[in-house]
Design a protein around this motif. Sequence first.
Motif, short mmCIF file in Angstrom:
data_model
loop_
_atom_site.label_atom_id
_atom_site.label_comp_id
_atom_site.label_asym_id
_atom_site.label_seq_id
_atom_site.Cartn_x
_atom_site.Cartn_y
_atom_site.Cartn_z
N VAL A 35 -75.97 -42.95 64.16
CA VAL A 35 -76.99 -42.43 65.06
C VAL A 35 -76.75 -42.82 66.51
O VAL A 35 -76.86 -41.99 67.41
CB VAL A 35 -78.40 -42.84 64.60
CG1 VAL A 35 -79.46 -42.46 65.61
CG2 VAL A 35 -78.70 -42.22 63.25
N ILE A 36 -76.42 -44.08 66.78
CA ILE A 36 -76.23 -44.48 68.18
C ILE A 36 -74.77 -44.51 68.59
O ILE A 36 -74.46 -44.82 69.73
CB ILE A 36 -76.93 -45.82 68.51
CG1 ILE A 36 -76.39 -46.98 67.69
CG2 ILE A 36 -78.41 -45.70 68.35
CD1 ILE A 36 -77.01 -48.30 68.04
N GLY A 88 -83.00 -47.35 71.84
CA GLY A 88 -83.15 -45.91 71.73
C GLY A 88 -84.54 -45.41 71.39
O GLY A 88 -84.77 -44.22 71.40
N THR A 92 -84.84 -42.65 67.58
CA THR A 92 -83.55 -43.21 67.17
C THR A 92 -83.73 -44.10 65.95
O THR A 92 -82.93 -44.04 65.01
CB THR A 92 -82.92 -44.01 68.33
OG1 THR A 92 -82.74 -43.13 69.44
CG2 THR A 92 -81.60 -44.61 67.94
#
Length: 127
Positions: A35-36, A88, A92
Amino acid sequence: MQTTLTPGFVASAAVVFLVSLVVGTVAIRLGAQVVIDRDTGNRRALAAALAGALAYTLVSYLLGWVPLLGPLVMLVAWVGVINWQYPGGWGTAAGIGGTAWVVAVAILVGLARLGALVPEAVGVPGV
């Protein structure tokens, strides 16, 4: 129903806890990495898995019996721990949590097919 704390029971519970915590840690780490899009390390994932499991369990104890609201608050508490550990924001964190859940399910299905039965993953709710 009363459980006797025999050495075999304690050892078995410890193995299940450790294996499931490793699964939760790996799942959260991979979820965060996807995701990041950067490596965030094992320590952060371990802290998120352990703190998330504690938060989820505590909220479950306090509110888990309330239909719909209890499970929702439990999930928000778990995602909140991820939000606390990773940059985030809430979106996130929800993405990391969703990805971690899928990864944990895949790992546990793989372990079950190998004959290693692990009933749940500590650090990933609902698995």
